[in-house]
Design a protein around this motif. Sequence first.
Motif, PDB file in Angstrom:
ATOM      1  N   TYR A   3       0.825  -1.280   0.004  1.00 29.21           N
ATOM      2  CA  TYR A   3      -0.023   0.069   0.150  1.00 29.21           C
ATOM      3  C   TYR A   3       1.016   1.357   0.243  1.00 29.21           C
ATOM      4  O   TYR A   3       1.868   1.257   0.636  1.00 29.21           O
ATOM      5  CB  TYR A   3      -0.947   0.208   1.416  1.00 29.21           C
ATOM      6  CG  TYR A   3      -1.884  -1.000   1.361  1.00 29.21           C
ATOM      7  CD1 TYR A   3      -3.218  -0.780   1.019  1.00 29.21           C
ATOM      8  CD2 TYR A   3      -1.536  -2.338   1.781  1.00 29.21           C
ATOM      9  CE1 TYR A   3      -4.152  -1.882   0.940  1.00 29.21           C
ATOM     10  CE2 TYR A   3      -2.651  -3.363   1.889  1.00 29.21           C
ATOM     11  CZ  TYR A   3      -3.729  -3.065   1.359  1.00 29.21           C
ATOM     12  OH  TYR A   3      -4.775  -4.083   1.637  1.00 29.21           O
ATOM     13  N   HIS A   8      -1.193  14.700   1.710  1.00 25.57           N
ATOM     14  CA  HIS A   8      -1.251  15.981   0.880  1.00 25.57           C
ATOM     15  C   HIS A   8      -1.235  17.034   1.856  1.00 25.57           C
ATOM     16  O   HIS A   8      -1.792  16.686   2.952  1.00 25.57           O
ATOM     17  CB  HIS A   8      -2.498  15.605   0.429  1.00 25.57           C
ATOM     18  CG  HIS A   8      -2.682  14.681  -0.753  1.00 25.57           C
ATOM     19  ND1 HIS A   8      -2.235  14.486  -2.117  1.00 25.57           N
ATOM     20  CD2 HIS A   8      -3.159  13.230  -0.558  1.00 25.57           C
ATOM     21  CE1 HIS A   8      -2.513  13.476  -2.745  1.00 25.57           C
ATOM     22  NE2 HIS A   8      -2.983  12.682  -1.839  1.00 25.57           N
ATOM     23  N   GLU A 104      -5.107   0.208   6.890  1.00 26.30           N
ATOM     24  CA  GLU A 104      -5.962   1.183   7.309  1.00 26.30           C
ATOM     25  C   GLU A 104      -5.665   1.876   8.658  1.00 26.30           C
ATOM     26  O   GLU A 104      -5.902   2.890   9.039  1.00 26.30           O
ATOM     27  CB  GLU A 104      -7.319   0.774   7.302  1.00 26.30           C
ATOM     28  CG  GLU A 104      -7.908   0.688   5.735  1.00 26.30           C
ATOM     29  CD  GLU A 104      -9.136   0.174   5.457  1.00 26.30           C
ATOM     30  OE1 GLU A 104      -9.874  -0.154   6.880  1.00 26.30           O
ATOM     31  OE2 GLU A 104      -9.814  -0.129   4.600  1.00 26.30           O
ATOM     32  N   THR A 116      -4.025  15.648   4.534  1.00 24.33           N
ATOM     33  CA  THR A 116      -4.995  14.896   4.133  1.00 24.33           C
ATOM     34  C   THR A 116      -4.062  13.640   3.929  1.00 24.33           C
ATOM     35  O   THR A 116      -2.976  13.652   2.992  1.00 24.33           O
ATOM     36  CB  THR A 116      -5.815  15.299   3.063  1.00 24.33           C
ATOM     37  OG1 THR A 116      -6.318  16.182   3.463  1.00 24.33           O
ATOM     38  CG2 THR A 116      -6.756  14.087   2.706  1.00 24.33           C
ATOM     39  N   GLU A 118      -3.827   9.635   2.250  1.00 23.69           N
ATOM     40  CA  GLU A 118      -4.685   8.935   1.182  1.00 23.69           C
ATOM     41  C   GLU A 118      -4.155   7.429   1.158  1.00 23.69           C
ATOM     42  O   GLU A 118      -2.657   7.420   1.123  1.00 23.69           O
ATOM     43  CB  GLU A 118      -4.525   9.378  -0.158  1.00 23.69           C
ATOM     44  CG  GLU A 118      -5.276   8.404  -1.353  1.00 23.69           C
ATOM     45  CD  GLU A 118      -4.937   9.137  -2.727  1.00 23.69           C
ATOM     46  OE1 GLU A 118      -5.421   8.182  -3.590  1.00 23.69           O
ATOM     47  OE2 GLU A 118      -4.924  10.233  -2.771  1.00 23.69           O
ATOM     48  N   ARG A 120      -3.868   3.957  -0.549  1.00 23.98           N
ATOM     49  CA  ARG A 120      -4.129   3.172  -1.933  1.00 23.98           C
ATOM     50  C   ARG A 120      -3.394   1.869  -2.210  1.00 23.98           C
ATOM     51  O   ARG A 120      -1.968   1.791  -2.000  1.00 23.98           O
ATOM     52  CB  ARG A 120      -3.669   4.203  -3.240  1.00 23.98           C
ATOM     53  CG  ARG A 120      -4.290   3.595  -4.482  1.00 23.98           C
ATOM     54  CD  ARG A 120      -4.028   4.774  -5.467  1.00 23.98           C
ATOM     55  NE  ARG A 120      -4.457   5.845  -5.417  1.00 23.98           N
ATOM     56  CZ  ARG A 120      -4.390   7.087  -6.183  1.00 23.98           C
ATOM     57  NH1 ARG A 120      -3.789   6.753  -7.338  1.00 23.98           N
ATOM     58  NH2 ARG A 120      -4.650   8.210  -5.917  1.00 23.98           N
TER      59      ARG A 120
END
Length: 123
Positions: A3, A8, A104, A116, A118, A120
Motif C-alpha cells: 500500500y 497531501h 488502514e 490529508t 490517502e 491506496r
Amino acid sequence: MKYVVLIHSNPQPWGHPTIDFTEVGRAIPADEREAMGKEFDALLAELSASGELVSGLALDAPGSARLYRWEGKKPVSTDGPYAEAKEHLAGFFILDCATRERAEEVAAQFAGPGDTVELRPEM
C-alpha cells in the motif's frame, strides 16, 4: 500486499515535518508538536522493525516539479506543479501489510494537523 500512504498538505513555507509549516500545526503548542513527533518516530520504528515499512520520502515543493506530457508525437516538458490545488503531495510511505484492515489502522496514524492522508493499494 503493498500500500502507499500519500500525504497531501499545503505547508507555508514548504517544509517538513508539515505540522511545523501549516497554520493548524503551528497553532499546537511546541511541546505538544514535539510529543507528536516522538510518537510518529516510534510508529516508524515499530513499522520498520515489523518489516511493514518498505520506504518513505518527503517531497520538495510542488514548484520544483517538472512535468512531462505527450503532445503530437513527442513528450513536452513544463514546470510544475501539476495543477493549481490547495493541497499538494508532500510525501509518501510504502507499506507491506498482511491485510487491508492493518494498512488502514496504520494509515490513520499518519494523519496530522493540516494533512490529508490517502491510502491506496498497489495494482
